[in-house]
Design an enzyme around this catalytic site. Structure first.
Site, PDB file in Angstrom:
ATOM      1  CG  HIS A  33      82.767 -27.128  -9.473  1.00 43.85           C
ATOM      2  ND1 HIS A  33      82.001 -26.598 -10.492  1.00 43.85           N
ATOM      3  CD2 HIS A  33      83.129 -26.073  -8.697  1.00 43.85           C
ATOM      4  CE1 HIS A  33      81.907 -25.288 -10.337  1.00 43.85           C
ATOM      5  NE2 HIS A  33      82.590 -24.939  -9.255  1.00 43.85           N
ATOM      6  CG  ASP A  89      78.681 -28.345 -11.661  1.00 43.07           C
ATOM      7  OD1 ASP A  89      79.738 -28.400 -11.012  1.00 43.07           O
ATOM      8  OD2 ASP A  89      77.620 -27.890 -11.191  1.00 43.07           O
ATOM      9  CG  ASP A  94      82.418 -21.089 -10.536  1.00 45.22           C
ATOM     10  OD1 ASP A  94      82.956 -22.084 -10.011  1.00 45.22           O
ATOM     11  OD2 ASP A  94      81.414 -20.531 -10.063  1.00 45.22           O
ATOM     12  CD  GLU A 153      80.440 -25.423  -6.226  1.00 46.73           C
ATOM     13  OE1 GLU A 153      80.616 -24.704  -5.234  1.00 46.73           O
ATOM     14  OE2 GLU A 153      80.034 -24.971  -7.317  1.00 46.73           O
ATOM     15  CD  GLU A 154      78.580 -23.312 -10.096  1.00 44.21           C
ATOM     16  OE1 GLU A 154      77.861 -22.727  -9.263  1.00 44.21           O
ATOM     17  OE2 GLU A 154      79.701 -22.901 -10.425  1.00 44.21           O
ATOM     18  CG  ASP A 174      84.886 -23.511  -6.848  1.00 46.60           C
ATOM     19  OD1 ASP A 174      84.806 -22.963  -7.973  1.00 46.60           O
ATOM     20  OD2 ASP A 174      83.888 -23.925  -6.229  1.00 46.60           O
ATOM     21  CG  HIS A 230      77.599 -18.320 -11.429  1.00 49.45           C
ATOM     22  ND1 HIS A 230      76.856 -18.654 -10.310  1.00 49.45           N
ATOM     23  CD2 HIS A 230      78.727 -19.047 -11.342  1.00 49.45           C
ATOM     24  CE1 HIS A 230      77.525 -19.533  -9.586  1.00 49.45           C
ATOM     25  NE2 HIS A 230      78.673 -19.787 -10.199  1.00 49.45           N
TER      26      HIS A 230
END
Length: 408
Positions: free
Chosen positions: A81, A83, A142, A176-177, A199, A381
């Protein structure tokens, strides 16, 4: 260096702000993701040898590497992903720490440090090349590490036709997030036998179990009167919300659970005496336990309404995704192959449940079994995120090993 473009490719990706926005009503949720796909990924997908490359309105960039040996009959997909999570992603300035000495890493001039005393995972990476943040943003490993690894694997396969493989499909997607990226995934035209999301986290992660997930939205309707004359008249909506929450098991909270334990998580609570709103997420691995959690919330709401003499607690439950184990365990071929490849590369497979979800959770239920492979990120994150270049190289090795795998 076996993959000379891997580091520079990754650094290029992370410098682009592709943060998703859960308040948006568009797909992708941010224009930056669309620009990243069209201006950077699509041209590069063509350069590394992918064919039939296109961008879909659902936000996915898709490409195909044709088979170079008809004896490889399996068609395999790889998905990552674009994002990044809900943390500052503007002006990402990655630091490259070569031959990490095992000590404290200052994160730029931010005053923050990556300290092994706080992050024990650092002990694994002494002598390796680490990519960190400057302390003011997240890194975006990520899942831009996953994108870079897939792209690098395709580049290597294109340059080394002596490595025989079947047809490979690649998909880079949005959002995805915020949990909606795979909702519009075009599974029908992503013609593969199975796929992998790239991922995961540290070296060796191989995951095919996720939470089953639901969201719960509650409205509490009170009755506001002057507090000086409130006896037997006032109904405080905020107190109703507190009473509801206190009837959920205290031990079933994220901060008190691990492994295969599920939970209720109060995400938001706002309101006044007159009306209050609460948002929960519900998570569990087993279907019966998941259904029981939802039923328990409904039972609390029903009981409170009965005691109040009218409906003052309004509960709306919505399923979000399901444990992909239900699909993948029917045919464990993608797990067996990935495990065998890792072991052949002297990588110890770490097969544990994901206490979360991936795009693969939804894509698996669309008919494409999609377990998750490690991509290398640590402390994802936030400002303490980092990744090892050597782990990223091992992820590329694993992807190449999977597509070139044949039973002996």
């Amino acid at each position: 260096m076996k993959y000379p473009n891997l580091l520079e490719r990754f650094l290029t990706y992370v410098k682009v702000n592709t943060r998703s926005d859960e308040t948006s009503t568009t797909t992708p949720s941010t224009q930056s993701q669309m620009d990243f796909a069209n201006n950077i990924l699509i041209p590069e997908m063509k350069r590394v040898g992918l064919e039939n490359v296109y961008y879909l309105p659902n936000g996915f960039a898709i490409g195909t590497l044709p088979a170079n040996d008809p004896s490889f009959t399996l068609k395999i997909g790889f998905i990552s992903h674009m994002d990044t999570a809900d943390f500052n992603a503007e002006n990402v300035q990655p630091q490259v720490i070569e031959n990490y000495d095992g000590g404290v890493i200052p994160l730029g001039q931010s005053g923050f440090n990556l300290d092994p005393a706080d992050f024990a995972s650092l002990h694994k990476y002494k002598g390796q090349t680490l990519i960190t943040t400057d302390g003011t943003t997240l890194l975006g490993a990520d899942d831009k590490s996953g994108i870079a690894e897939i792209m690098t694997a395709i580049e290597y396969l294109s340059a080394h036709p002596e490595i025989k493989h079947g047809e490979i499909r690649v998909g880079f997607g949005p959002d995805e997030e915020i949990g909606i990226g795979a909702d519009k995934f075009d599974a029908e035209n992503f013609d593969v036998d199975f796929a992998y999301t790239v991922d995961g986290g540290p070296l060796g992660e191989l995951q095919y179990e996720t939470f089953s997930a639901a969201g719960a939205e509650l409205t509490f309707q009170g009755r506001n009167v002057h507090p000086g004359t409130a006896k037997d008249q006032m109904i405080n909506a905020l107190q109703l919300a507190i009473d509801f929450h206190n009837q959920l098991p205290e031990a079933d909270r994220p901060e008190k659970t691990e492994g295969y334990q599920g939970f209720y998580h109060l995400m938001n609570l706002t309101g006044t005496v007159e009306e209050a709103q609460a948002s929960y997420i519900i998570r569990d691995f087993e279907t019966d336990a998941f259904e029981n959690r939802k039923a328990a919330m409904q039972a609390i709401a029903d009981k409170m309404n009965q005691e109040l003499g009218r409906e003052r607690v309004i509960l709306t439950l919505k399923d979000q995704y399901y444990n992909m184990k239900q699909v993948i365990e029917k045919d464990m071929t993608p797990i067996h192959i990935a495990k065998a490849v890792m072991e052949s590369l002297d990588i110890q497979p770490i097969i544990e449940p994901i206490r979360g979800g991936t795009d693969g959770s939804k894509i698996s239920f669309m008919g494409i079994p999609t377990p998750n492979l490690f991509a290398g990120g640590e402390n994802m994150h936030g400002r303490f995120e980092y990744v090892s270049l050597e782990t990223m190289e091992r992820a590329v090795d694993t992807i190449i090993g999977i597509v070139s795998y044949q039973e002996k």
